[in-house]
Design an enzyme around this catalytic site. Structure first.
Site, mmCIF file in Angstrom:
data_model
loop_
_atom_site.group_PDB
_atom_site.id
_atom_site.type_symbol
_atom_site.label_atom_id
_atom_site.label_comp_id
_atom_site.label_asym_id
_atom_site.label_seq_id
_atom_site.Cartn_x
_atom_site.Cartn_y
_atom_site.Cartn_z
ATOM 1 N N CYS A 113 31.096 86.961 -3.731
ATOM 2 C CA CYS A 113 30.032 87.959 -3.888
ATOM 3 C C CYS A 113 29.386 87.925 -5.274
ATOM 4 C CB CYS A 113 30.572 89.352 -3.593
ATOM 5 S SG CYS A 113 31.218 89.542 -1.915
ATOM 6 N N HIS A 250 25.625 94.693 -6.672
ATOM 7 C CA HIS A 250 26.075 94.054 -5.439
ATOM 8 C C HIS A 250 26.197 95.124 -4.367
ATOM 9 C CE1 HIS A 250 28.261 91.892 -2.482
ATOM 10 N NE2 HIS A 250 29.444 92.391 -2.775
ATOM 11 N N ASN A 280 27.098 94.044 3.511
ATOM 12 C CA ASN A 280 27.516 93.186 2.407
ATOM 13 C C ASN A 280 27.169 91.739 2.764
ATOM 14 O OD1 ASN A 280 28.832 91.646 0.492
ATOM 15 N ND2 ASN A 280 30.741 92.811 0.562
#
Length: 323
Positions: A113, A250, A280
């Site tokens: 990520c 994020h 996500n």
């Protein structure tokens, strides 16, 4: 001095949208349960013919067009992904071919990520070192293809997509008022590698594997790690949270985003949120959120933008950029 300035931005999403209610026939969950714990309401899922390369190439084309450039103007294609089309060659090379780029070089970077933050930082180093003038930085993922669709704690969290920016060398004056990347800080700690990982790979199981996560452990570490690396960026530049125009974190979990913004004393109205519509998307998360805020007119030339991400490893990092 040389600065790496954002010249263009683009994004791409799969056609299929999967809402929280669509999971009710797959695992024991509900829209209310997912929204309360994550802030996610829907996400895009790659269909037949949609891959990390096809999504990444689409986002890249949009970024190059937005920059007013041609593919032949690009010196380096840098792709952040944990879900490449093949073990090798690099998916960045496949995107390079899709775009018709025959000069320069291309490679993949994997930091889960945090990948896009790592990729921007790497691109900035190539630009300031004189090895590239224009770098195409892409974050693209198809995490839906490494999910265990029987695990309700993870399958509801992730989506697919891609975002890209074109970074270009420009003359700066060494001031925080300069356009471009002002500071970047990266961290990793392999002691946490089993808290978020994929349980397979070519060298161990000869399989792709599935994503596994200790959600509470990730949440417990996330806010402290994120704020620590952001504060390091502030210290390096002499800037403060009050100077930030937009915080683009994020997009993993709205509770983590809210807690991080609160600890940093960044006002809620300055935080860009897209986790509700994207879920996500790992390395695609930050560029997708950036592209959204640029497209709707929130982020404007001259704005100070703070980017951050944390991912498996653990890896984490932050970038301060003057738009």
């Amino acid at each position: 001095m040389i600065r790496s300035v954002v010249r263009g931005i683009g994004s791409a999403l799969p056609k299929r949208v999967m809402k929280n209610t669509d999971f009710e026939g797959i695992v024991e969950t509900s829209d209310e349960w997912i929204v309360q714990r994550t802030g996610i309401r829907e996400r895009h899922i790659a269909g037949e013919g949609e891959t990390t390369v096809s999504l990444g190439a689409a986002a890249a084309r949009a970024a190059i067009e937005n920059a007013g450039l041609q593919p032949s103007d690009i010196d380096l294609v840098l792709l952040a992904t944990s879900t490449p089309n093949n073990t090798f060659p690099a998916s960045a090379v496949a995107i390079q071919r899709e775009l018709g780029i025959t000069r320069g070089f291309a490679f993949d970077l994997q930091a889960v990520c945090s990948g896009f933050i790592y990729a921007i930082t790497t691109a900035d180093l190539y630009i300031r070192g004189g090895m590239a003038r224009r770098v195409l930085v892409i974050g693209a993922e198809t995490f839906s293809r490494i999910l265990d669709w029987t695990d309700r704690t993870t399958c509801v969290l992730f989506g697919d997509g891609a975002g890209a920016i074109v970074l270009e060398a420009a003359e700066g004056h060494g001031l925080t008022s300069d356009r471009g990347i002002l500071a970047a800080n990266l961290r990793s700690d392999g002691n946490h590698k089993e808290k978020l990982y994929v349980d397979g790979g070519p060298s161990t199981t000869q399989t792709v594997g599935h994503l596994r996560m200790e959600g509470r452990e990730v949440f417990k570490h996330a806010v402290g790690m994120i704020t620590d690396v952001i504060e390091a960026s502030f210290e390096a530049t002499g800037l403060t949270a009050e100077d930030i125009d937009w915080f683009v974190p994020h997009q993993a979990n709205k509770r983590i985003i809210d807690a991080s913004a609160k600890k940093l004393h960044i006002a809620e109205e300055k935080v860009v949120i897209t986790v509700d519509r994207h879920g996500n998307t790992s390395a695609a998360s930050v560029p997708l959120a950036l592209a959204t805020a640029v497209a709707d007119g929130r982020i404007k030339k001259g704005d100070l933008v703070l980017l951050e991400a944390m991912g498996g490893g653990f890896t984490w990092g932050a970038v301060l950029v003057r738009w």
